[in-house]
Design an enzyme around this catalytic site. Structure first.
Site, short mmCIF file in Angstrom:
data_model
loop_
_atom_site.label_atom_id
_atom_site.label_comp_id
_atom_site.label_asym_id
_atom_site.label_seq_id
_atom_site.Cartn_x
_atom_site.Cartn_y
_atom_site.Cartn_z
N CYS A 68 0.84 -1.19 0.00
CA CYS A 68 0.00 0.00 0.00
C CYS A 68 0.89 1.25 0.00
O CYS A 68 1.77 1.39 0.84
CB CYS A 68 -0.90 0.00 1.23
SG CYS A 68 -2.00 1.43 1.33
N CYS A 229 -18.43 15.79 15.49
CA CYS A 229 -18.67 17.25 15.46
C CYS A 229 -19.92 17.58 14.65
O CYS A 229 -20.74 18.40 15.07
CB CYS A 229 -17.47 17.97 14.87
SG CYS A 229 -16.06 18.10 15.99
#
Length: 268
Positions: A68, A229
């Site tokens: 990756c 949030c």
């Protein structure tokens, strides 16, 4: 009347002083609590599991994530996180860590998008592989300086979109990220709210995520922090790994440039 007025002024002054002392005391106690637990941060358990998952053959292709590329070459983890989000030429877009991880799980291991994004946020009964992988990857950049680029046009565009999102007001309460995080000295339930427009505040806030949340008993990533949030602002829940959340992350990360990365950390 003058005496009554003097008593009233004195009472108000004492009340204000008492509130200030209570807030300072609470802040100091929270800091002491974190310091006591810092040497035994449970996030280390997530880091260890993340390392196992990084090297584990998985998916239809029975492949590991060792190839990756998080921006510094296949399998290179040291210093990768402090430069994210960033532009990736192979997909012609800006990605944050969690977006890129999903991409690698799909392209390298052969997972479907649904499988790769399953359980992004874990619980005691249902652990998240993503939270573990993020813990392991981010830990490899501990002690390094944030160095997020906005040189590429798409990086610059992502930053500007993130900035607009930060100031965008909406939801049932007509809130924005800036409502809580664009002024000094703001609090909610004795918890200090960092002013993200202040460089030192932005550095202190961003460089301590992901973090083990004592109140939740889990490591939480930046994506979870932003989702929470939005939930508190009464906005619709963002799609996991969306480009808009990456853009907001870019704005926050760039504001933290130069700060020393010190996570996974510990939060209340």
């Amino acid at each position: 009347m003058k005496r009554t007025s003097s008593y009233l002024m004195a009472a108000l002054a004492l009340s204000a002083l008492g509130t200030a002392l209570a807030q300072t005391s609470a802040t100091d106690e929270i800091a002491k609590y974190r310091q006591l637990l810092a040497d035994g941060n449970p996030a280390e358990l997530w880091e260890m599991r993340g390392e196992e998952l990084w090297n584990k053959k998985d998916g239809p292709r029975e492949a590991t994530l060792e190839k990756c590329d998080l921006g510094k070459g296949p399998g290179v983890l040291k210093g990768a996180y402090v430069e994210l989000p960033r532009y990736f030429k192979d997909v012609n877009k800006v990605m944050d860590l969690e977006q890129r991880l999903v991409h690698c799980r799909v392209t390298l291991q052969g997972l479907t998008l649904e499988q790769a994004t399953k359980t992004p946020f874990g619980s005691t009964a249902n652990q998240s592989d993503i939270e573990a992988l993020v813990s392991y990857i981010t830990a490899q950049s501990k002690g390094m300086k944030m160095a997020v680029s906005t040189r590429h046009p798409q990086e610059k565009a992502a930053y500007e979109i993130g900035k607009k999102m930060f100031f965008y007001r909406g939801g049932a309460h007509d809130f924005a990220c800036a409502t809580c995080h664009s002024a000094n000295g703001q609090r909610i339930r004795l918890q200090e709210l960092p002013n993200i427009l202040n460089k030192s505040n932005a550095q202190a806030a961003y460089t301590t995520w992901p973090a083990y949340r004592v109140s939740q008993g889990e490591v939480r990533t930046m994506q979870h922090r932003l989702n929470d949030c939005f939930r508190q602002q009464r906005f619709p829940e963002p799609v996991y790994g969306s480009d808009l959340i990456t853009a907001l992350t870019m704005f926050l990360a760039k504001n933290a440039d130069g700060g020393t990365y010190n996570a996974p950390a510990l939060k209340r």
